[in-house]
Design an enzyme around this catalytic site. Structure first.
Site, PDB file in Angstrom:
ATOM      1  N   ASP A   1       6.534 -40.149 -22.745  1.00 58.31           N
ATOM      2  CA  ASP A   1       7.227 -41.450 -23.363  1.00 58.31           C
ATOM      3  C   ASP A   1       6.406 -41.771 -23.816  1.00 58.31           C
ATOM      4  O   ASP A   1       5.192 -42.018 -23.926  1.00 58.31           O
ATOM      5  CB  ASP A   1       7.402 -41.979 -21.469  1.00 58.31           C
ATOM      6  CG  ASP A   1       7.432 -43.440 -21.757  1.00 58.31           C
ATOM      7  OD1 ASP A   1       7.186 -44.177 -22.573  1.00 58.31           O
ATOM      8  OD2 ASP A   1       7.898 -44.438 -20.387  1.00 58.31           O
ATOM      9  N   HIS A   2       5.964 -42.099 -24.872  1.00 56.66           N
ATOM     10  CA  HIS A   2       4.982 -42.441 -26.025  1.00 56.66           C
ATOM     11  C   HIS A   2       4.545 -44.146 -25.458  1.00 56.66           C
ATOM     12  O   HIS A   2       3.801 -44.245 -26.233  1.00 56.66           O
ATOM     13  CB  HIS A   2       5.719 -42.694 -27.629  1.00 56.66           C
ATOM     14  CG  HIS A   2       4.946 -42.430 -28.678  1.00 56.66           C
ATOM     15  ND1 HIS A   2       3.550 -42.397 -28.475  1.00 56.66           N
ATOM     16  CD2 HIS A   2       5.424 -42.221 -30.120  1.00 56.66           C
ATOM     17  CE1 HIS A   2       2.608 -42.272 -29.215  1.00 56.66           C
ATOM     18  NE2 HIS A   2       3.818 -41.857 -30.676  1.00 56.66           N
ATOM     19  N   ARG A   3       4.740 -44.608 -24.218  1.00 60.60           N
ATOM     20  CA  ARG A   3       4.095 -45.991 -23.824  1.00 60.60           C
ATOM     21  C   ARG A   3       3.105 -45.445 -22.909  1.00 60.60           C
ATOM     22  O   ARG A   3       1.621 -46.057 -23.142  1.00 60.60           O
ATOM     23  CB  ARG A   3       4.951 -46.785 -22.985  1.00 60.60           C
ATOM     24  CG  ARG A   3       6.510 -47.230 -23.935  1.00 60.60           C
ATOM     25  CD  ARG A   3       7.096 -48.039 -23.154  1.00 60.60           C
ATOM     26  NE  ARG A   3       7.641 -47.150 -22.119  1.00 60.60           N
ATOM     27  CZ  ARG A   3       8.315 -47.298 -21.088  1.00 60.60           C
ATOM     28  NH1 ARG A   3       8.876 -48.347 -20.953  1.00 60.60           N
ATOM     29  NH2 ARG A   3       9.316 -46.461 -20.187  1.00 60.60           N
TER      30      ARG A   3
ATOM     31  N   ILE B   1       1.762 -42.056 -23.577  1.00 60.93           N
ATOM     32  CA  ILE B   1       1.451 -40.810 -24.029  1.00 60.93           C
ATOM     33  C   ILE B   1       0.828 -40.004 -25.414  1.00 60.93           C
ATOM     34  O   ILE B   1       2.101 -40.806 -26.107  1.00 60.93           O
ATOM     35  CB  ILE B   1       1.806 -39.415 -23.341  1.00 60.93           C
ATOM     36  CG1 ILE B   1       2.115 -39.275 -21.812  1.00 60.93           C
ATOM     37  CG2 ILE B   1       1.176 -37.808 -24.468  1.00 60.93           C
ATOM     38  CD1 ILE B   1       0.724 -39.128 -21.086  1.00 60.93           C
TER      39      ILE B   1
END
EC number: 2.3.1.12
Length: 638
Positions: free
Chosen positions: A610-612, A614
């Site tokens: 999850d780029h939010r 990591i």
């Protein structure tokens, strides 16, 4: 001994538009039995006693008058009759206002000559002043009977039908739908057929009625606004407070909404001014004379007497609080909603706006059945919402349906319940989580040699040692070392929830679909314990014996396709987790050691995250560290 409950004095007859009880019902004193509607008002008829309904003598659409039987009641032991006046006036506030505002054709004009053209005008519509035409019931050329309704008017206080004063033929209609009309305005021209005409001219009413006394001017300064006479209801509950301290209000602007067991009513302001303080609270019980608020009014010129029959004349400035008006919830087009107190109470219990409900009752009246049907439809809609969201992508244009049969033979195979749930969950995660996948290859040559060397030990313990327990142990170590991977995004989106436990799920392929059992406290268990637990959970999943609690609480997931094949893939994060590790089939690859190429067993790893939560650098560090640990598992012991 049973007793017949009859219609009290209602000033005429009325049509049954709602039945509020049925045979076998246990009812209380003052509980509504039926709702009647006459030409001037709607009213609930309450029970004078408590007891059990033995039989119902009326049905929807029946015309009832005073003395007609409604139900047969077996009174409860010791039940006392309700006060006689309560039975005699079934809905005092509603009826009183409607009758006050409804025209009285028999008291306002001179008789029309027989067999002649007669102008039919709007009779005295009281303090409403103006009303809107919401229905035109006749057209030019229509034959009408005396007392037949011609138009329906609606003011801010009541709706009323205007009847014909005589029989005849409509020559012309002078008004249009939605027009604003007042006392004395021409409705139509009627050629009478020789019947005795009933009076219509408003001037006669003005002459016959004494002019009201002049009203005192509103004095400048604070004025206490109190609850006016609310009739036999005695007490009523405040269900809406429409103003607050500091608000500028106009004369006749509604201040609060009251509700008794018989009617809902708005209490208007007697004058224009500024609200200094509000003395009532929501849900408070108030009665006649109780203070509502303090109003600072500006000095106003005294209003002279107003002849009620004069059309176009402005309403006199009130000197005292006027009678409360029945509340109609505004619909989307600004019209009023017509419903009895029992229906309004039911709508409030369900939290439903009456304006949103389609009515099926007479003259647009909302019935209990309408409320129930609306609630049922909304519940069904809510139930179908997740499936609709999954199909359409929550606002994403759906894929248009295709008739595959026109291209050849087809077979439609229903998805299992498990497959449907999985599809919904995966789609939800894909839509909500910004996915990125990091790829890496781990050298597991030494790890595989270690695993093979421990086969005998594992078999002696009754388990089969695969790569999965080794991956579980390495990932558990990294989740503690890099705690952002062992977290979830808070619902606010402004914080991370870091978990102090390490529970890891692993995907199991079953004939019915994908299942993800969870091994708890992975960091606290040995390789052989992990191997035994993983085998047990996988078997339960395939034999449909896995409980729901065994698939909950994971911090991280491993999805391994190594036993099938492939070099890489992009697994979908199992939200609210923030990462998932995909494992593909290991293969021998030539690896340059600085001097020569050496054959090494390489394991492809695919980390979706999850780029939010990591960022890319953290993901690269995770896969790099995981590769190092798998290359030399002894590092975990340090």
């Amino acid at each position: 001994m049973s007793e017949i409950i009859r219609v009290p004095d209602i000033g005429g007859d009325g049509e049954v538009i709602e039945l509020l009880v049925k045979t076998g019902d246990l009812i209380e004193v003052e509980q509504g039995l039926v709702v009647l509607e006459s030409a001037k008002a709607s009213m609930e008829v309450p029970s004078p006693k408590a007891g059990v309904v033995k039989s119902v003598s009326v049905k929807l659409g029946d015309k009832l008058k005073e003395g007609d039987a409604i139900i047969e009641l077996e009174p409860a032991a010791g039940a006392a009759a309700a006060p006689a006046e309560a039975a005699a006036v079934p809905a005092a506030p509603t009826q009183a206002v409607d009758e006050a505002e409804a025209p009285s054709p028999g008291a306002s004009a001179t008789p029309a000559p027989a067999a002649a053209s007669q102008e039919v005008r709007v009779p005295d519509i009281g303090s409403a002043g103006k009303a809107r035409v919401i229905e035109v019931l006749v057209k030019a050329g229509d034959q009408v009977q005396a007392e037949q309704s011609l138009i329906v008017l609606e003011s801010d206080k009541a709706s009323m039908e205007i009847p014909s004063p005589a029989s005849g033929v409509v020559e012309s209609v002078a008004i249009q739908l939605n027009a604003e009309v007042g006392t004395g305005d021409l409705i139509l021209t009627l050629r009478t057929t020789g019947a005795q005409a009933q009076p219509t001219a408003p001037a006669a009413a003005a002459a016959a009625s004494p002019a009201p006394a002049p009203l005192a001017p509103a004095a400048a300064g604070p004025q206490e606004v109190k609850v006016p006479d609310i009739g036999s209801a005695g007490k009523a509950r405040v269900i809406e407070v429409l103003v607050k301290a500091g608000d500028q209000v106009q004369a006749e602007q509604s201040l609060i909404v009251l509700e008794s067991d018989k009617a809902s009513m708005e209490i208007p302001s007697p004058a224009a001014g500024v609200v200094e303080s509000v003395a009532v609270q929501l849900n408070a019980e108030v009665g006649t004379g109780d203070q509502i608020l303090t109003l600072r009014v500006a000095g106003a010129a005294p209003s002279g007497p107003r002849a009620r029959g004069s059309p176009g004349q402005a309403a006199a400035a009130p000197g005292a609080a006027p009678a409360p008006a029945p509340v109609g919830a505004p619909s989307r087009n600004g019209a009023k909603v017509h419903a009895g107190p029992a229906v309004r109470q039911l709508a409030r219990e369900f939290g439903v706006e009456l304006a949103a409900i389609n009515s099926t009752g007479p003259r647009g009246r909302i019935l209990k059945e309408d409320v129930q049907a609306y609630v049922k439809a909304m519940m069904q809609k809510a139930k179908e919402a997740p499936a609709a969201g999954a199909a359409s992508g929550a606002g994403i244009p759906p894929i248009p349906p295709v008739d595959f049969a026109k291209y050849g033979e087809i077979e439609e195979v229903p998805m299992t319940r498990l497959m449907q749930i999985g599809a919904t969950n995966l789609h939800r995660s894909w839509l909500n989580v910004p996915h990125v996948t990091q790829f890496e290859s781990a050298d597991i040559t030494e790890l595989e040699a270690f695993r093979v060397a421990q086969k005998a030990v594992a078999e002696k313990a009754g388990v089969k040692l695969t790569v999965l327990p080794l991956l579980l142990k390495a990932c558990a170590y990294l989740l503690k070392e890099l705690p952002d991977f062992n977290s979830s995004l808070a619902p606010s989106g402004q914080a991370l929830i870091r978990k102090k436990y390490v529970h890891i799920g692993f995907a199991v392929d079953t004939p019915d679909g994908l299942l993800v059992p969870v091994i708890r406290n992975v960091d606290q268990k040995s390789l052989l314990q992990l191997a035994a637990e993983a085998a047990e959970l996988a078997e339960k999943a395939r034999s449909k014996k896995l409980g729901a609690d065994a698939m909950q609480g994971a911090c991280f997931t491993i999805s391994s396709l190594g036993h099938i094949g492939g070099t890489a893939f992009t697994p979908i994060v199992n939200a609210p987790e923030v990462a998932i590790l995909g494992v593909s089939k290991a293969s021998m690859q030539p690896v340059w050691d600085g001097k020569a190429f050496q054959p090494r067993l390489m394991l492809p790893l695919s980390l979706s995250y999850d780029h939010r939560v990591i960022n890319g650098a953290a993901a690269a560090r995770f896969t790099k560290r995981l590769g190092d640990l798998l290359a030399d598992i002894r590092a975990i012991l340090l």
